[in-house]
Every structure is written in structure tokens, then in C-alpha cells.
Enzyme design. Structure first.
Site, short mmCIF file in Angstrom:
data_model
loop_
_atom_site.label_atom_id
_atom_site.label_comp_id
_atom_site.label_asym_id
_atom_site.label_seq_id
_atom_site.Cartn_x
_atom_site.Cartn_y
_atom_site.Cartn_z
N HIS A 1 -19.01 -25.22 -49.22
CA HIS A 1 -19.23 -24.62 -50.55
C HIS A 1 -17.88 -24.29 -51.20
O HIS A 1 -16.87 -24.18 -50.51
CB HIS A 1 -19.98 -23.29 -50.40
CG HIS A 1 -21.38 -23.41 -49.94
ND1 HIS A 1 -21.85 -22.79 -48.80
CD2 HIS A 1 -22.46 -24.05 -50.48
CE1 HIS A 1 -23.15 -23.03 -48.66
NE2 HIS A 1 -23.54 -23.81 -49.66
N CYS B 1 -21.29 -15.24 -47.21
CA CYS B 1 -22.67 -15.79 -47.18
C CYS B 1 -23.69 -14.85 -46.57
O CYS B 1 -24.89 -15.05 -46.72
CB CYS B 1 -22.71 -17.14 -46.50
SG CYS B 1 -21.93 -17.21 -44.94
C1 CIR Z 1 -25.83 -23.90 -43.98
O1 CIR Z 1 -25.30 -24.97 -43.63
O2 CIR Z 1 -26.51 -23.83 -44.99
C2 CIR Z 1 -25.62 -22.68 -43.12
N1 CIR Z 1 -25.56 -23.04 -41.75
C3 CIR Z 1 -24.36 -21.95 -43.53
C4 CIR Z 1 -24.41 -21.43 -44.92
C5 CIR Z 1 -23.19 -20.69 -45.31
N2 CIR Z 1 -23.33 -20.18 -46.61
C6 CIR Z 1 -22.34 -19.79 -47.37
O3 CIR Z 1 -21.19 -19.94 -47.01
N3 CIR Z 1 -22.63 -19.29 -48.57
#
Ligand code: CIR
Length: 252
Positions: free
Chosen positions: A160, A247
């Protein structure tokens, strides 16, 4: 920009089945929970009112709540996550956010909240593997009438935008070398994260305190010179699943 609230979700026992692009092994569930508790306590100690939602084992990535919404002072936008396995997470976030804010939705395009960096009236939005142009168009239609500017940033490496670029107060961005000369960021002071410490670029700014992952000594030294208090927290288990500090919460 001043945060008074945070919404989080307890990691589920299924958390090791979530999505990841790194090969750091499976997260340990007990340690994941411990690190999560540490994070919750850190936000509480900074005087945020925390709403901690129960674990949702049907969605192994659901403790990464940031991806499910973008919260502005005026309203909350429920996203349409880019990964099919995460689409259903939004259904359980919407009723919680609607207690605090009017709700809008991304309907047709795709967007993960991890791609949306808010700095006062500017939104920097990553065009990434998870967020597409249609998602950014819908987002812009909601926020531009409220006086926000939307800047699209192509994200070719990293999950992201906020995996790589974050606001750390005092008109300063923390970012990697590839983004340090990006035109969209020219109005900011910039601190470049070394490539071997890039994960720590996902440092979380809460009302002029910085929360960063433990074990990134060079960045820590640099951030201490930035002049804001820095708190280091353990993140090893989240890192195994591509998760960083931003996140794990929705802040508003
Ligand atoms: C994913 O791949 O969606 C999750 N394992 C990690 C999400 C991390 N989200 C973020 O950095 N906003």
C-alpha cells in the site's frame, strides 16, 4: 488533525491464514495477541478512546481494520477492499463507524484504506494492487466537495502507499528513496528510510507522538532528532503478514 478515537479488532486464531507477500514464517497466535494488546495500550496511554471489536475468525486479515474505511472529520467512507478474501470485512465495520459518523461507500471501484494518506486537507491515494482508478474516482467525488484535494500516487512496489509513505508531523513525510523526489510530496520536508529499514517507514503519528516498530535503530535515531516523542512497539508477528502499525487501527 487531532485524533480522539481509535477502532481496532482483536486478531483471530485464523490470523496465520491471511494474505502475505513476505516469507518470514507463520505468525504465532499468542504473540500476535500480545503485540496487539501492547498496541491497544499504547493508543489508550495517548488518551485515545479505543473501541476494540471482537475477533472475526472468518476473516483472517480482519484485525488490519485500516483497510476497511477512511475516516474524515465529516464522515466515514467504507471501502471496497481490493483483495477478494477481504471484501466481507466491511460489513462488520460499517455499523460501528455509523455510531460516530455519516457513512459513504466505495461501491464499484476498489480501495484499501492502507492506500489513503490524509494530511489535513490533502489526500495522497495509492494506485496499487489493491486500489484502482475507479476507486480513487469515487473517493474523489465524495471528498472534493468537502474541500479536500486528492493526489494519485502510483505504487508499484510495496503493498500500500502507507507501507512506504507516512506523515510524521511538523510538515514532514517519512518515505523511501523511490518516493523522496515525487512531485506530489515537494511541499513537505522528507525523511528517507533506508532500504533495510523500510518496514519501519510505516510509523504512526498520533497527535505529535510517533509510534514505530522496535528494532530499527537508525530510523529511531533519526526520528528522535525530528523532535517528537517516539514510542517503540513490537510488531514482528504483524510484519509476517505484511501488516504495519497504521493498519491495526482506524483513527479519527
Ligand atoms: C493484507 O494483505 O491485506 C494483510 N495481510 C495486510 C494488510 C495490511 N494493511 C495495511 O497496511 N493497511
Amino acid at each position: 488533525m487531532h485524533f480522539t478515537n481509535a477502532i481496532l479488532r482483536v486478531p483471530a486464531h485464523t490470523c496465520a491464514s491471511g494474505l502475505t507477500t513476505v516469507s518470514l514464517g507463520k505468525p504465532d497466535f499468542a504473540r500476535t495477541r500480545e503485540q496487539f494488546t501492547h498496541y491497544v495500550n499504547t493508543l489508550s496511554d495517548l488518551n485515545l478512546t479505543v473501541t476494540v471489536l471482537p475477533a472475526n475468525p472468518d476473516f483472517p486479515d480482519s484485525h488490519f481494520v485500516e483497510d476497511t474505511a477512511v475516516v474524515l472529520p465529516e464522515l466515514a467512507i467504507i471501502t471496497h477492499p481490493g483483495a477478494p478474501s477481504r471484501e466481507g470485512e466491511v460489513a462488520t465495520i460499517e455499523p460501528v463507524l455509523s455510531r460516530f459518523k455519516r457513512i459513504e461507500r466505495i461501491r464499484n471501484g476498489r480501495m484499501d484504506g492502507g492506500d489513503v494518506l490524509m494530511v489535513y486537507k490533502d489526500f495522497f491515494v495509492g494506485l496499487s494492487a489493491r486500489t484502482n482508478a475507479a476507486g480513487i474516482d469515487e473517493f474523489s467525488e465524495i471528498v472534493e466537495p468537502l474541500g479536500y484535494r486528492v493526489h494519485r500516487i502510483e505504487v508499484s512496489a510495496g503493498l500500500h502507499l502507507k507501507s512506504i509513505v507516512n506523515y510524521i508531523g511538523k510538515n514532514t513525510l517519512l518515505l523511501n528513496a523511490a518516493f523522496s523526489k515525487h512531485r506530489a510530496f515537494s511541499g513537505f520536508d522528507r525523511i528517507v528510510v533506508a532500504s533495510d529499514e523500510e518496514y519501519a517507514g510505516n510509523t504512526l503519528w498520533i497527535n505529535d507522538t510517533l509510534i514505530m516498530p522496535i528494532a530499527y535503530p537508525r530510523l529511531l535515531e533519526r526520528l528522535e532528532k525530528h523532535g517528537l516523542p517516539v514510542i517503540c512497539v513490537p510488531t514482528s508477528e504483524f510484519k509476517k503478514m505484511d501488516g504495519g502499525l497504521t493498519c491495526l487501527s482506524l483513527r479519527f
